[in-house]
Design an enzyme around this catalytic site. Structure first.
Site, PDB file in Angstrom:
ATOM      1  N   LYS A 130      -5.339  14.527 -11.602  1.00 34.14           N
ATOM      2  CA  LYS A 130      -4.472  13.488 -11.038  1.00 34.14           C
ATOM      3  C   LYS A 130      -3.127  13.594 -11.737  1.00 34.14           C
ATOM      4  O   LYS A 130      -3.043  14.061 -12.868  1.00 34.14           O
ATOM      5  CB  LYS A 130      -5.068  12.097 -11.296  1.00 34.14           C
ATOM      6  CG  LYS A 130      -4.551  11.042 -10.356  1.00 34.14           C
ATOM      7  CD  LYS A 130      -5.277  11.055  -9.040  1.00 34.14           C
ATOM      8  CE  LYS A 130      -4.640  10.094  -8.045  1.00 34.14           C
ATOM      9  NZ  LYS A 130      -5.458   9.945  -6.841  1.00 34.14           N
ATOM     10  N   ASP A 170      -0.880  10.023  -2.957  1.00 30.36           N
ATOM     11  CA  ASP A 170      -1.586   8.827  -3.436  1.00 30.36           C
ATOM     12  C   ASP A 170      -0.574   7.687  -3.267  1.00 30.36           C
ATOM     13  O   ASP A 170       0.376   7.826  -2.467  1.00 30.36           O
ATOM     14  CB  ASP A 170      -2.044   9.010  -4.895  1.00 30.36           C
ATOM     15  CG  ASP A 170      -2.997   7.909  -5.358  1.00 30.36           C
ATOM     16  OD1 ASP A 170      -4.171   7.940  -4.959  1.00 30.36           O
ATOM     17  OD2 ASP A 170      -2.581   6.993  -6.091  1.00 30.36           O
TER      18      ASP A 170
HETATM   19  P1  NDP Z   1       0.040   3.567  -0.252  1.00 30.60           P
HETATM   20  O1  NDP Z   1       1.175   3.741  -1.180  1.00 30.60           O
HETATM   21  O2  NDP Z   1       0.119   4.127   1.113  1.00 30.60           O
HETATM   22  O3  NDP Z   1      -0.314   2.012  -0.126  1.00 30.60           O
HETATM   23  C1  NDP Z   1      -0.640   1.252  -1.250  1.00 30.60           C
HETATM   24  C2  NDP Z   1      -0.841  -0.181  -0.813  1.00 30.60           C
HETATM   25  O4  NDP Z   1      -1.375  -0.923  -1.915  1.00 30.60           O
HETATM   26  C3  NDP Z   1       0.446  -0.876  -0.422  1.00 30.60           C
HETATM   27  O5  NDP Z   1       0.171  -1.849   0.539  1.00 30.60           O
HETATM   28  C4  NDP Z   1       0.880  -1.515  -1.735  1.00 30.60           C
HETATM   29  O6  NDP Z   1       1.709  -2.651  -1.591  1.00 30.60           O
HETATM   30  C5  NDP Z   1      -0.447  -1.920  -2.317  1.00 30.60           C
HETATM   31  N1  NDP Z   1      -0.341  -1.967  -3.780  1.00 30.60           N
HETATM   32  C6  NDP Z   1      -0.021  -0.927  -4.599  1.00 30.60           C
HETATM   33  N2  NDP Z   1       0.010  -1.343  -5.878  1.00 30.60           N
HETATM   34  C7  NDP Z   1      -0.289  -2.654  -5.833  1.00 30.60           C
HETATM   35  C8  NDP Z   1      -0.426  -3.648  -6.833  1.00 30.60           C
HETATM   36  N3  NDP Z   1      -0.236  -3.351  -8.144  1.00 30.60           N
HETATM   37  N4  NDP Z   1      -0.753  -4.908  -6.437  1.00 30.60           N
HETATM   38  C9  NDP Z   1      -0.958  -5.193  -5.119  1.00 30.60           C
HETATM   39  N5  NDP Z   1      -0.842  -4.292  -4.128  1.00 30.60           N
HETATM   40  C10 NDP Z   1      -0.522  -3.048  -4.487  1.00 30.60           C
HETATM   41  O7  NDP Z   1      -1.228   4.155  -1.044  1.00 30.60           O
HETATM   42  P2  NDP Z   1      -2.632   4.633  -0.451  1.00 30.60           P
HETATM   43  O8  NDP Z   1      -3.012   3.802   0.699  1.00 30.60           O
HETATM   44  O9  NDP Z   1      -2.581   6.097  -0.320  1.00 30.60           O
HETATM   45  O10 NDP Z   1      -3.604   4.331  -1.698  1.00 30.60           O
HETATM   46  C11 NDP Z   1      -4.275   3.080  -1.846  1.00 30.60           C
HETATM   47  C12 NDP Z   1      -5.457   3.260  -2.782  1.00 30.60           C
HETATM   48  O11 NDP Z   1      -6.362   4.237  -2.231  1.00 30.60           O
HETATM   49  C13 NDP Z   1      -5.150   3.763  -4.190  1.00 30.60           C
HETATM   50  O12 NDP Z   1      -6.070   3.208  -5.111  1.00 30.60           O
HETATM   51  C14 NDP Z   1      -5.386   5.260  -4.079  1.00 30.60           C
HETATM   52  O13 NDP Z   1      -5.656   5.857  -5.343  1.00 30.60           O
HETATM   53  C15 NDP Z   1      -6.608   5.257  -3.189  1.00 30.60           C
HETATM   54  N6  NDP Z   1      -6.876   6.515  -2.490  1.00 30.60           N
HETATM   55  C16 NDP Z   1      -5.960   7.082  -1.659  1.00 30.60           C
HETATM   56  C17 NDP Z   1      -6.241   8.244  -0.991  1.00 30.60           C
HETATM   57  C18 NDP Z   1      -5.324   8.818   0.038  1.00 30.60           C
HETATM   58  O14 NDP Z   1      -5.751   9.763   0.724  1.00 30.60           O
HETATM   59  N7  NDP Z   1      -4.112   8.327   0.190  1.00 30.60           N
HETATM   60  C19 NDP Z   1      -7.510   8.974  -1.235  1.00 30.60           C
HETATM   61  C20 NDP Z   1      -8.457   8.231  -2.045  1.00 30.60           C
HETATM   62  C21 NDP Z   1      -8.116   7.082  -2.673  1.00 30.60           C
HETATM   63  P3  NDP Z   1       3.252  -2.573  -2.044  1.00 30.60           P
HETATM   64  O15 NDP Z   1       3.931  -1.818  -0.956  1.00 30.60           O
HETATM   65  O16 NDP Z   1       3.675  -3.990  -2.161  1.00 30.60           O
HETATM   66  O17 NDP Z   1       3.273  -1.850  -3.378  1.00 30.60           O
END
Ligand code: NDP
Length: 451
Positions: A130, A170
């Protein structure tokens, strides 16, 4: 857990904390795994004698570097970036890059450690890694993001390669960032290779990669429900986040006849009692990916929707919960509230969104609970398929990739059942995922000798 195991876990965790001070997320991720693995390791002496747990919790390598870039006003800005290459026993390192102000070495070590088990579960030859930076893409112009990505890649390119380490997206790293990173890599090494996944379709990306993590979490839930003869049809679902994982989780829920009620971001959550439809979801995806807006705007756009500032969605009654935002976003009290309100199953779209207290609550109440390393493995699974397509220089159809994704999720589910199902018929997916993910990596490490 019998006393011998719990004191062994305590001793192990004390040592780990001493060796890795100030890394709470990493401690939490290891504790969750070691809690369930310790009895298994003690029963299988070859793992204990080879000190596999000690070796598996020490990353192979961590690269830390400075990233300087110039903002639109001509100011010089400095960020820090990392690549944690955790374990390449069963394949080249593979795992996403995260750009977010909360990124620390602790966060990336927890994610790299989890990734090692997750990648093993997919059945594909991928090690765990990562990386990322404390850079915040929010509020930056496209040109600023591009300059940052290019500067980051000037250092990162020395450490990655299609047979060495293959990063992906991510939090904060989506199609725009991957394109900038890939363009710069290609320029630096003068080779067109599958060194990153999540690429655009025009330059080696795979169909269904964008949707894969969210879709996979729903497929995993379908498999969990099918164990008790149940299905997604008519189920209400609470989803957190509104990024890549959350939005495609909602899409597959809609396609499966379920009714998603919420989405969120760091500003709060929206509750749509009528259910989010495909038409509304299209609007949200455009809001989030093109206009880079906030989820609160959904409540202004559609009648009957409420916005709950600064709150998380777990107070909304539902059959299914999908935490899809970030780590530690669902605590023990919230788990209890969900259960009181009739919860039937949980699948973690995000990595480690449930605290240890929340996990114990779900397991203690015999709720089918799909941990992230199993339930969200669809993303990296299709990333693995993207690598295969790049190596073969072919592109599979969306239907073909989706079919393979469904097969990967079923395979992961069945491995969890193999190691996690108890005599009472309840499947502890946490134990199942940890042991199934561990065995393959541990056996490879045993075979290599002391390395
Ligand atoms: P994105 O950046 O597309 O979206 C993240 C979302 O989570 C946004 O809505 C964001 O809101 C919110 N968020 C992020 N940090 C916080 C926080 N500290 N408190 C509250 N809300 C938060 O990321 P992904 O959808 O790609 O990833 C989401 C999760 O899924 C992560 O844990 C990632 O590690 C996991 N994941 C992702 C994969 C992928 O293929 N993308 C694969 C496997 C796991 P805001 O815009 O306000 O920050």
């Amino acid at each position: 857990m019998p006393n011998g195991h719990s004191s062994a876990v305590d001793t192990f965790m004390q040592g780990l904390k001493k060796r890795n001070p100030g890394e709470p997320e990493f401690h939490q991720a290891v504790e969750e795994v070691v809690n369930t693995l310790m009895p298994f390791v003690q029963q299988n002496k070859e793992y204990e004698e080879a000190r596999i747990l000690e070796r598996l919790t020490e990353p192979d390598r961590v690269v830390i570097f400075r990233v300087c870039w110039e903002d639109d006003k001509g100011n010089i800005r400095t960020n820090r970036a990392w690549r944690v290459q955790f374990n390449n026993s069963i394949g080249p390192y593979k795992g996403g890059l995260r750009f977010h102000p909360t990124v620390t070495l602790s966060v990336l070590k927890f994610l790299g450690f989890e990734q090692t088990f997750k990648n093993s579960l997919t059945g594909l030859p991928m090690g765990g890694a990562k990386g990322g930076s404390n850079f915040n893409p929010k509020g930056k112009s496209d040109r600023e993001v591009m300059r940052f990505c290019q500067s980051l890649m000037i250092e990162l390119h020395r450490h990655i390669g299609e047979d060495t380490d293959i990063p992906a997206g991510d939090i904060g790293v989506g199609a725009r960032e991957i394109s900038n990173l890939f363009g710069q890599y290609k320029r630096l090494v003068n080779r067109f290779t599958g060194v990153l996944t999540g690429k655009g379709l025009a330059f080696g990306g795979s169909l269904v990669r964008t949707e894969a993590t969210g879709y996979g979490a729903v497929y995993f839930t379908q498999n969990m429900l099918a164990c008790s003869g149940d299905s997604l049809e008519g189920k209400t679902a609470v989803v957190s986040g509104s990024g890549n994982v959350a939005t495609y989780c909602v899409q597959k829920l809609i396609q499966s006849g379920a009714k998603p009620l919420t989405l969120s971001d760091s500003g709060g959550f929206v509750h749509d009692p009528a259910g989010i439809t495909q038409e509304k979801l299209d609007w949200i995806i455009d809001l989030k990916t093109q206009r880079r807006g906030r989820i609160s705007e959904y409540a202004q756009e559609f009648p009957g929707v409420t916005f709950h500032e600064g709150q998380r969605p777990w107070s909304v009654a539902c059959d299914l919960a999908f935490p899809c935002a970030t780590q530690n976003e669902l605590n023990e009290q919230e788990a209890q509230t969900l259960i009181r309100n009739g919860l039937k199953a949980v699948a973690e779209g995000a990595n480690m969104p449930s605290t240890l207290g929340a996990i114990h609550t779900f397991l203690g109440n015999k709720i089918p609970f799909g941990p992230g390393k199993a339930a969200n493995a669809g993303g990296v699974g299709v990333s693995g398929l993207e690598q295969s397509q790049n190596s073969l220089r072919i592109a599979w159809s969306a239907a073909e990739v989706d079919q393979r994704l469904q097969g990967i999720m079923k395979g992961i589910h069945d491995q969890c059942v193999q190691y996690g199902k108890g005599e009472d018929g309840y499947c502890n997916y946490v134990r199942g995922a940890n042991i199934a993910g561990f065995v393959k990596v541990a056996d490879a490490m045993l075979a290599y000798g002391i390395v």
